[in-house]
Design a protein around this motif. Structure first.
Motif, PDB file in Angstrom:
ATOM      1  N   LEU A   1       0.835  -1.207   0.000  1.00  0.00           N
ATOM      2  CA  LEU A   1       0.000   0.000   0.000  1.00  0.00           C
ATOM      3  C   LEU A   1       0.870   1.258   0.000  1.00  0.00           C
ATOM      4  CD1 LEU A   1      -3.097   0.569   0.232  1.00  0.00           C
ATOM      5  CD2 LEU A   1      -2.699   0.972   2.656  1.00  0.00           C
ATOM      6  N   ILE A   2       1.891   1.265   0.853  1.00  0.00           N
ATOM      7  CA  ILE A   2       2.772   2.439   0.949  1.00  0.00           C
ATOM      8  C   ILE A   2       3.545   2.637  -0.351  1.00  0.00           C
ATOM      9  CG2 ILE A   2       4.820   3.353   2.114  1.00  0.00           C
ATOM     10  CD1 ILE A   2       3.715   2.008   4.688  1.00  0.00           C
TER      11      ILE A   2
ATOM     12  N   VAL B   1      -0.286  18.734   1.505  1.00  0.00           N
ATOM     13  CA  VAL B   1       0.984  19.363   1.106  1.00  0.00           C
ATOM     14  C   VAL B   1       0.971  19.650  -0.392  1.00  0.00           C
ATOM     15  CG1 VAL B   1       3.456  18.911   0.792  1.00  0.00           C
ATOM     16  CG2 VAL B   1       2.380  18.430   2.984  1.00  0.00           C
ATOM     17  N   ALA B   2       0.503  18.664  -1.192  1.00  0.00           N
ATOM     18  CA  ALA B   2       0.457  18.863  -2.654  1.00  0.00           C
ATOM     19  C   ALA B   2      -0.489  20.009  -3.011  1.00  0.00           C
ATOM     20  CB  ALA B   2       0.029  17.575  -3.351  1.00  0.00           C
TER      21      ALA B   2
ATOM     22  N   SER C   1       4.485   5.710  -4.988  1.00  0.00           N
ATOM     23  CA  SER C   1       4.919   5.825  -6.385  1.00  0.00           C
ATOM     24  C   SER C   1       3.992   6.752  -7.164  1.00  0.00           C
ATOM     25  CB  SER C   1       4.988   4.448  -7.041  1.00  0.00           C
ATOM     26  OG  SER C   1       3.702   3.882  -7.117  1.00  0.00           O
ATOM     27  N   VAL C   2       2.682   6.660  -6.915  1.00  0.00           N
ATOM     28  CA  VAL C   2       1.729   7.555  -7.586  1.00  0.00           C
ATOM     29  C   VAL C   2       1.984   9.006  -7.150  1.00  0.00           C
ATOM     30  CG1 VAL C   2      -0.717   8.193  -7.752  1.00  0.00           C
ATOM     31  CG2 VAL C   2      -0.041   5.800  -7.896  1.00  0.00           C
ATOM     32  N   TYR C   3       2.254   9.192  -5.876  1.00  0.00           N
ATOM     33  CA  TYR C   3       2.537  10.537  -5.362  1.00  0.00           C
ATOM     34  C   TYR C   3       3.817  11.086  -5.991  1.00  0.00           C
ATOM     35  CZ  TYR C   3       2.620  14.330  -1.948  1.00  0.00           C
ATOM     36  OH  TYR C   3       2.604  15.567  -1.352  1.00  0.00           O
ATOM     37  N   TYR C   4       4.819  10.233  -6.125  1.00  0.00           N
ATOM     38  CA  TYR C   4       6.087  10.650  -6.738  1.00  0.00           C
ATOM     39  C   TYR C   4       5.865  11.069  -8.200  1.00  0.00           C
ATOM     40  CZ  TYR C   4      10.696  10.408  -8.843  1.00  0.00           C
ATOM     41  OH  TYR C   4      11.821  10.704  -9.555  1.00  0.00           O
ATOM     42  N   ILE C   5       5.053  10.275  -8.941  1.00  0.00           N
ATOM     43  CA  ILE C   5       4.749  10.622 -10.337  1.00  0.00           C
ATOM     44  C   ILE C   5       4.047  11.977 -10.396  1.00  0.00           C
ATOM     45  CG2 ILE C   5       3.316   9.974 -12.330  1.00  0.00           C
ATOM     46  CD1 ILE C   5       3.918   7.030 -11.559  1.00  0.00           C
TER      47      ILE C   5
ATOM     48  N   ILE D   1       4.236  14.481  -8.288  1.00  0.00           N
ATOM     49  CA  ILE D   1       5.174  15.567  -7.975  1.00  0.00           C
ATOM     50  C   ILE D   1       6.150  15.779  -9.132  1.00  0.00           C
ATOM     51  CG2 ILE D   1       7.001  16.327  -6.386  1.00  0.00           C
ATOM     52  CD1 ILE D   1       4.250  16.276  -5.096  1.00  0.00           C
ATOM     53  N   SER D   2       6.666  14.666  -9.697  1.00  0.00           N
ATOM     54  CA  SER D   2       7.704  14.785 -10.727  1.00  0.00           C
ATOM     55  C   SER D   2       7.160  15.371 -12.025  1.00  0.00           C
ATOM     56  CB  SER D   2       8.346  13.415 -10.986  1.00  0.00           C
ATOM     57  OG  SER D   2       7.386  12.530 -11.501  1.00  0.00           O
ATOM     58  N   ARG D   3       5.861  15.271 -12.275  1.00  0.00           N
ATOM     59  CA  ARG D   3       5.287  15.824 -13.509  1.00  0.00           C
ATOM     60  C   ARG D   3       5.107  17.333 -13.441  1.00  0.00           C
ATOM     61  NH1 ARG D   3       0.658  11.515 -15.445  1.00  0.00           N
ATOM     62  NH2 ARG D   3       2.080  10.022 -16.365  1.00  0.00           N
ATOM     63  N   GLY D   4       5.288  17.898 -12.292  1.00  0.00           N
ATOM     64  CA  GLY D   4       5.214  19.352 -12.171  1.00  0.00           C
ATOM     65  C   GLY D   4       3.867  19.829 -11.687  1.00  0.00           C
ATOM     66  N   VAL D   5       3.893  21.021 -11.165  1.00  0.00           N
ATOM     67  CA  VAL D   5       2.698  21.593 -10.546  1.00  0.00           C
ATOM     68  C   VAL D   5       1.733  22.088 -11.622  1.00  0.00           C
ATOM     69  CG1 VAL D   5       1.895  23.447  -9.032  1.00  0.00           C
ATOM     70  CG2 VAL D   5       4.027  22.265  -8.537  1.00  0.00           C
TER      71      VAL D   5
END
Lengths: 44, 164
Positions: free
Chosen positions: A26-27, B33-34, A32-36, A38-42
């Motif tokens: 689960l973590i 946070v996001a 990984s979804v959260y990282y994707i 963030i990495s795609r930009g705001v």
């Protein structure tokens, strides 16, 4: 009168392992979804 | 006289409940946070338009869709979705550009997703969907319709070229 059996210690090791795998999965998936995201930009 | 039932919770169950609650709290904090600290926005429908005249009204920016440069490195794009194309189909901006997308539909519901970005919007006739993205890596970013809109749906795509 039947002799009372000593209680078996309750240590569900198999269940703990399964639940630990579940929590880690689960973590990792959520992370990984959260990282994707963030990495795609705001998106503003 | 009534007695309260005693609920005994096994220590393993208590631990599991604490872990579940802890994960939920951590996930909610990360979403917060996001949204608030990093500034992620959801697609907004700020403006309403008449889908029957949006493409023909000379005062409508979608009567002449395309890229407008507001300032160096800052652009806005008016995109008109219709069966089965996006107008324009190709947009070119320099790397580092901040681009605001204003997308609407003149016929049926469409979707607008740009690959490798977080731009993903529903395009509903009569509404304008808006999001802004900073293109800080050169390359091609295809955009596609993500809502099945008829037999030509698969041909409904375009691309953004980010030049170095």
């Amino acid at each position: 009168m039947p002799k009372k059996q000593p209680e078996e210690p309750f240590e569900p090791k198999g269940t703990i392992v399964v639940m630990a795998i579940f929590v880690v999965t689960l973590i990792v998936l959520w992370g990984s979804v959260y990282y994707i995201l963030i990495s795609r930009g705001v998106t503003l | 006289m009534t007695t309260k039932p005693i609920i005994e919770i096994d220590p393993y169950e208590k631990t599991w409940m604490r872990i579940s609650l802890g994960l939920l709290v951590v996930f909610i904090i990360m979403v917060g946070v996001a949204g608030y600290a990093l500034g992620f926005q959801l697609p907004a429908s700020e403006t309403r338009v008449n889908p029957q005249t949006v493409a023909t009204d000379p005062n409508s920016p979608w009567s002449n869709p395309g890229l407008r440069e507001l300032a160096p490195g800052k652009y806005e794009v008016y995109i008109l979705a219709q069966i089965w194309l996006f107008n324009p189909r190709e947009i070119t901006v320099p790397v580092g550009s901040t681009v605001t997308f204003y997308v609407t539909s003149k016929d049926v519901q469409h979707g607008f997703k740009i690959q490798d970005t977080n731009i993903n919007m529903q395009i509903i006739p009569g509404y304008v969907s808006t999001l802004t993205h900073v293109f800080d890596k050169p390359g091609e970013y295809p955009y596609i319709c993500t809502e099945y809109c008829g037999s030509g749906h698969a041909a409904m795509f375009g691309k953004i070229i980010v030049e170095p």
